[in-house]
Design a protein around this motif. Structure first.
Motif, PDB file in Angstrom:
ATOM      1  N   TRP A  75       0.721  -1.235  -0.066  1.00 38.15           N
ATOM      2  CA  TRP A  75       0.011  -0.159  -0.059  1.00 38.15           C
ATOM      3  C   TRP A  75       0.987   1.304   0.016  1.00 38.15           C
ATOM      4  O   TRP A  75       0.395   2.207  -0.127  1.00 38.15           O
ATOM      5  CB  TRP A  75      -1.085   0.152   1.146  1.00 38.15           C
TER       6      TRP A  75
ATOM      7  N   GLY B  61      -0.061  -5.199   2.440  1.00 40.68           N
ATOM      8  CA  GLY B  61      -1.762  -5.174   2.184  1.00 40.68           C
ATOM      9  C   GLY B  61      -2.680  -5.794   3.197  1.00 40.68           C
ATOM     10  O   GLY B  61      -3.583  -6.199   3.071  1.00 40.68           O
TER      11      GLY B  61
ATOM     12  N   GLN C  49      -6.773  -0.273   5.295  1.00 40.84           N
ATOM     13  CA  GLN C  49      -6.216   0.481   4.055  1.00 40.84           C
ATOM     14  C   GLN C  49      -6.168   1.841   4.219  1.00 40.84           C
ATOM     15  O   GLN C  49      -7.046   2.600   4.523  1.00 40.84           O
ATOM     16  CB  GLN C  49      -6.497  -0.264   2.796  1.00 40.84           C
TER      17      GLN C  49
ATOM     18  N   SER D 145      -7.142  -2.872  -2.604  1.00 41.38           N
ATOM     19  CA  SER D 145      -6.940  -3.969  -1.739  1.00 41.38           C
ATOM     20  C   SER D 145      -7.461  -5.357  -2.172  1.00 41.38           C
ATOM     21  O   SER D 145      -8.249  -5.542  -3.242  1.00 41.38           O
ATOM     22  CB  SER D 145      -7.894  -3.599  -0.456  1.00 41.38           C
TER      23      SER D 145
END
Lengths: 386, 252
Positions: B88, B145, B149, B155
């Motif tokens: 992320w 991940g 998030q 995701s």
């Protein structure tokens, strides 16, 4: 400065002044609305969601403006790179329009991406060579640099300056490269038959050039106050000669591309291609075909009609709108059949852009027009008189 | 080094959605952000209606198209475990991976919420995270991940990376019936009432998953795409491995 290199007086300043003001007001209103939405509710202001429509109107806008930009750079290259003297009267304007369209397109992309600033840093340094977007961004880096050098060394240096060869060549090569890679972004998607195919890049190349011709026709008329009597002889000769011919050839190629994909799509039984039946049943798609492609085609292929500057302008406006609608149908069409969403997405998906998404388009249009109008005022885009 | 894979027996799956619920609870997913889902398909019109269901996690493909299209390497194939994961900290939210995934397993929850009303308005997030659910697990690993998030990223299912990646080295299967591996078993596998799911090492010839694939002729979803999923489906003939439902225009 002798008579040969004397710049033409800035044409149609009142009209371009109005465009400038309207674009500035439009940018503040539309851009302000989008930014306020993004800062308050984020991307939920858009009508895309995780059921299957991932790329909506902002991506359509980005693609359309980016391809228009690369097409315009290619059109400017007819003089800049290949030395075709006939195209000299539009070369400076085409190049500046390429800059304006690029600015509008990138602005639309930035309003779509989740983390645009991170993208600027990470995409060029990722060296993910399998990703078309990696190559596209590197192409854009060199393309932008080449355009910047051309603006400084050519457009800003006076109307009697010759375009520098190396940046002109880089701009041309990267414009072709970006257009091809933009096609592969969709054409490589084997899991989405509506998009899949090697011919997509070729179609993008044709559409980029066709968009460029429509842009140059429309904005040359605008720069002359929509008064064809103010066209100089060389511009008039180009518009009634080689440019009119190019317009017709590109429209024929575009029509072949559209019809061949349509026929294959209507015939094919692959899951995903039923979108063609859906499109075919829509009156708007029929209008896009018969009016958007048919009318400009008729005007540009008939010698008696294509030499009429007024009809040519009409054909350009219709073709430009139809190209945008076609880009919308293309980008959305590949997503209407959701992949493995079960009852979350029954049947074909529906998508209608939200107000914020329309405002993204309006922002891009306003920004591009603002940039272009500034150039018309400052950069002698009509070039040197012969 | 394991290559984790999952086997789902379609003849045993009852479509109860226990796996979906367990996944949502374990991973703190938003309503509609079903990393693991049991998809329902309806075909035909009354009275000749056929309903099917189809459990669908991320396939964690051997040759994932989502990894190839990611321009920042945010989506990556983890050699240690064979997971397909998202960093992320690198994701830019371009959604190219969502477009390129043939299995529809990726989610971008910054977009309009699939299930309304948007529950995030009741539990607003802090520190750049999307929301702050009243209960959330302690796991938080944005580079894989895992966790809540941040905004602007995609995701997907991680094969419960926070649990499975800490499994004892060399173990062939992660089974909830084995006390040594119970806590390392993915949530969807652990809660499946009819035990329609198994999770194990595809590179270990002695694993239960390999035995099931061999004995019951396991198949992979959309194998013709070349993505080579690490999720295999078993179907003894009672139901099709791939739903035959075809999206058509809705009438009326």
């Amino acid at each position: 400065m002798n008579a040969i290199t004397q710049p033409r007086p800035a044409a149609a300043t009142p009209l371009m002044g109005m465009v400038l003001v309207a674009a500035a007001v439009g940018l503040v209103a539309a851009g302000g609305f989008v930014l306020s939405q993004l800062m308050s509710v984020g991307h939920s202001a858009y009508n895309t969601d995780s059921r299957g429509i991932f790329w909506g109107l902002p991506i359509v806008t980005y693609d359309f403006f980016l391809l228009s930009s690369t097409g315009l750079a290619m059109l400017a290259s007819a003089w800049m790179v290949f030395g075709l003297k006939d195209f000299e009267p539009i070369a400076r304007r085409a190049l500046w329009l390429a800059v304006a369209a690029l600015v509008g397109g990138v602005a639309a992309l930035f309003m779509e991406l989740g983390a645009p600033l991170r993208a600027m840093l990470l995409i060029p340094t990722s060296f993910q060579t399998a990703a078309p977007l990696f190559w596209k961004v590197w192409g854009l880096v060199f393309y932008t640099l080449a355009l910047a050098v051309l603006v400084v060394k050519w457009l800003a240096a006076g109307a009697d300056t010759a375009p520098p060869r190396v940046p002109a060549l880089v701009a041309f090569v990267t414009a072709v490269f970006i257009t091809f890679v933009a096609g592969t972004v969709y054409g490589m998607m084997a899991m989405r038959p509506f998009w899949f195919g090697g011919e997509i890049s070729l179609g993008f190349l044709v559409e980029a050039l066709l968009g460029a011709v429509t842009f140059i026709v429309i904005f040359t008329h605008l720069a002359h106050g929509l008064d064809t009597g103010r066209f100089d002889e060389r511009t008039r000769a180009l518009f009634t000669g080689p440019l009119a011919g190019l317009f017709g050839v590109l429209l024929v190629a575009h029509a072949f591309f559209v019809i061949s994909r349509l026929v294959v799509g209507l015939w094919s039984n692959a899951d995903g291609m039923q979108v063609w039946h859906h499109l075919w049943s829509r009156p708007l798609f029929q209008a896009e075909l018969w009016i958007g492609v048919g009318v400009p085609l008729l005007i540009t292929v008939l010698p008696s009609l294509r030499k009429s500057l007024g009809l040519q302008l009409l054909a350009a406006v219709i073709a430009l709108v139809a190209l945008f609608v076609a880009r919308f149908d293309f980008v959305l069409g590949g997503q209407l059949v959701a992949l493995f969403k079960g009852s979350w997405a029954q049947g074909l998906l529906n998508y209608t852009p939200s107000l914020a998404e329309w405002a993204v388009l309006a922002s891009a249009v306003a920004l591009a027009n603002l940039v272009n109008a500034l150039g018309e005022k400052k950069l002698f885009l009509g070039g040197a008189s012969a | 080094m394991a290559k984790w894979g999952m086997v789902i027996d379609l003849d045993k799956c009852t479509g109860c959605q226990a796996c979906t619920t367990a996944c949502a609870m374990e991973n703190n997913r938003l309503p509609g952000e079903n990393w693991q889902d049991v998809l329902f398909y309806h075909e035909g019109t009354y009275p000749n209606v056929n309903m099917q269901w189809f459990p669908r996690p991320c396939m964690h493909c051997e040759n994932p198209s989502c990894v190839d299209v990611c321009p920042t390497r945010a989506t990556f194939k983890d050699k240690d475990g064979g997971y397909v994961l998202i960093d992320w900290n690198k994701c830019i939210g371009c959604k190219a991976c969502m477009v390129a995934c043939p299995y529809g397993v990726r989610f971008y929850t910054d977009d309009r919420a699939v299930v309304q009303p948007d529950i995030r308005s009741a539990f607003p997030g802090a520190g750049g995270r999307q929301w702050d659910p009243p209960y959330k697990g302690p796991q938080d690993d944005p580079t894989h991940g895992v966790g809540i998030q941040p905004h602007g990223v995609v995701s997907k299912c991680t094969f419960c990376h926070h649990k499975t990646s800490t499994a004892p080295k060399g173990v062939a299967d992660l089974d909830e019936d084995n006390p040594a591996t119970k806590e390392h078993t993915p949530a969807c596998v652990r809660v499946c009432p009819p035990k329609a799911r198994w999770f194990g090492d595809l590179d270990n010839p002695g694993s239960k998953v390999n035995k099931l694939i061999a004995d019951k002729r396991g198949v992979r979803l959309l194998d013709h795409t070349g993505n080579k999923p690490q999720v295999y489906y078993l179907s003894g003939g009672a139901g099709p491995a791939v739903p035959s439902g075809r999206a058509t225009e809705r009438k009326g």
